[in-house]
Motif scaffolding. Structure first.
Motif, mmCIF file in Angstrom:
data_model
loop_
_atom_site.group_PDB
_atom_site.id
_atom_site.type_symbol
_atom_site.label_atom_id
_atom_site.label_comp_id
_atom_site.label_asym_id
_atom_site.label_seq_id
_atom_site.Cartn_x
_atom_site.Cartn_y
_atom_site.Cartn_z
ATOM 1 N N TYR A 23 0.811 -1.220 0.000
ATOM 2 C CA TYR A 23 0.000 0.000 0.000
ATOM 3 C C TYR A 23 0.850 1.278 0.000
ATOM 4 O O TYR A 23 0.666 2.143 -0.864
ATOM 5 C CB TYR A 23 -0.990 -0.016 1.162
ATOM 6 C CG TYR A 23 -1.894 1.184 1.161
ATOM 7 C CD1 TYR A 23 -3.005 1.237 0.315
ATOM 8 C CD2 TYR A 23 -1.634 2.285 1.967
ATOM 9 C CE1 TYR A 23 -3.833 2.348 0.289
ATOM 10 C CE2 TYR A 23 -2.447 3.390 1.950
ATOM 11 C CZ TYR A 23 -3.547 3.417 1.113
ATOM 12 O OH TYR A 23 -4.360 4.520 1.081
ATOM 13 N N LEU A 26 2.548 1.851 -3.367
ATOM 14 C CA LEU A 26 1.638 2.408 -4.378
ATOM 15 C C LEU A 26 1.314 3.861 -4.077
ATOM 16 O O LEU A 26 1.227 4.679 -4.986
ATOM 17 C CB LEU A 26 0.343 1.599 -4.438
ATOM 18 C CG LEU A 26 0.415 0.247 -5.117
ATOM 19 C CD1 LEU A 26 -0.895 -0.505 -4.933
ATOM 20 C CD2 LEU A 26 0.730 0.404 -6.593
ATOM 21 N N VAL A 61 -7.252 0.151 -3.285
ATOM 22 C CA VAL A 61 -6.579 0.278 -4.577
ATOM 23 C C VAL A 61 -7.549 -0.100 -5.674
ATOM 24 O O VAL A 61 -8.575 -0.741 -5.421
ATOM 25 C CB VAL A 61 -5.304 -0.604 -4.690
ATOM 26 C CG1 VAL A 61 -4.316 -0.277 -3.611
ATOM 27 C CG2 VAL A 61 -5.638 -2.049 -4.706
ATOM 28 N N TYR A 68 -1.861 -0.853 -10.962
ATOM 29 C CA TYR A 68 -2.681 -0.615 -9.770
ATOM 30 C C TYR A 68 -2.340 0.758 -9.211
ATOM 31 O O TYR A 68 -1.213 1.231 -9.312
ATOM 32 C CB TYR A 68 -2.413 -1.679 -8.712
ATOM 33 C CG TYR A 68 -2.905 -3.043 -9.093
ATOM 34 C CD1 TYR A 68 -4.173 -3.457 -8.700
ATOM 35 C CD2 TYR A 68 -2.138 -3.886 -9.858
ATOM 36 C CE1 TYR A 68 -4.645 -4.718 -9.068
ATOM 37 C CE2 TYR A 68 -2.603 -5.142 -10.242
ATOM 38 C CZ TYR A 68 -3.858 -5.540 -9.829
ATOM 39 O OH TYR A 68 -4.324 -6.776 -10.202
ATOM 40 N N CYS A 70 -3.583 3.577 -5.758
ATOM 41 C CA CYS A 70 -4.389 3.793 -4.555
ATOM 42 C C CYS A 70 -5.598 4.656 -4.901
ATOM 43 O O CYS A 70 -5.522 5.540 -5.751
ATOM 44 C CB CYS A 70 -3.560 4.503 -3.481
ATOM 45 S SG CYS A 70 -2.304 3.463 -2.743
ATOM 46 N N THR A 71 -6.694 4.384 -4.225
ATOM 47 C CA THR A 71 -7.914 5.164 -4.464
ATOM 48 C C THR A 71 -8.071 6.270 -3.464
ATOM 49 O O THR A 71 -7.410 6.327 -2.479
ATOM 50 C CB THR A 71 -9.156 4.264 -4.413
ATOM 51 O OG1 THR A 71 -9.180 3.575 -3.184
ATOM 52 C CG2 THR A 71 -9.172 3.294 -5.548
#
Length: 71
Positions: A23, A26, A61, A68, A70-71
């Motif tokens: 995480y 990213l 994500v 990919y 992260c959102t």
């Protein structure tokens, strides 16, 4: 890009050590392919796919055309 004054935070719902590696990687690097993460983190593709799937299931994500993110 992050400056030295900014800190990466890891969500509390990340339970595994692998997720706690993937995480922030990213988050700091932006869009990444599985092969990029494999090279950077030294995790197997099988492990990375499982971690990314679990992160996507919790909406942390999302998969993009480039990998990919992260959102």
């Amino acid at each position: 890009m992050f400056t030295s004054d900014q800190r990466l935070s890891v969500p509390d719902e990340l339970a595994t050590s692998q997720a706690k590696l993937v995480y922030p990687s990213l988050l700091a690097g932006g869009d990444a392919r599985v092969t990029d993460l494999q090279r950077t983190l030294g995790l197997s593709k099988l492990t990375l796919f499982a971690v990314l799937e679990s992160l996507a299931a919790t909406d942390l994500v999302e998969r993009t055309e480039g990998g990919y993110v992260c959102t």
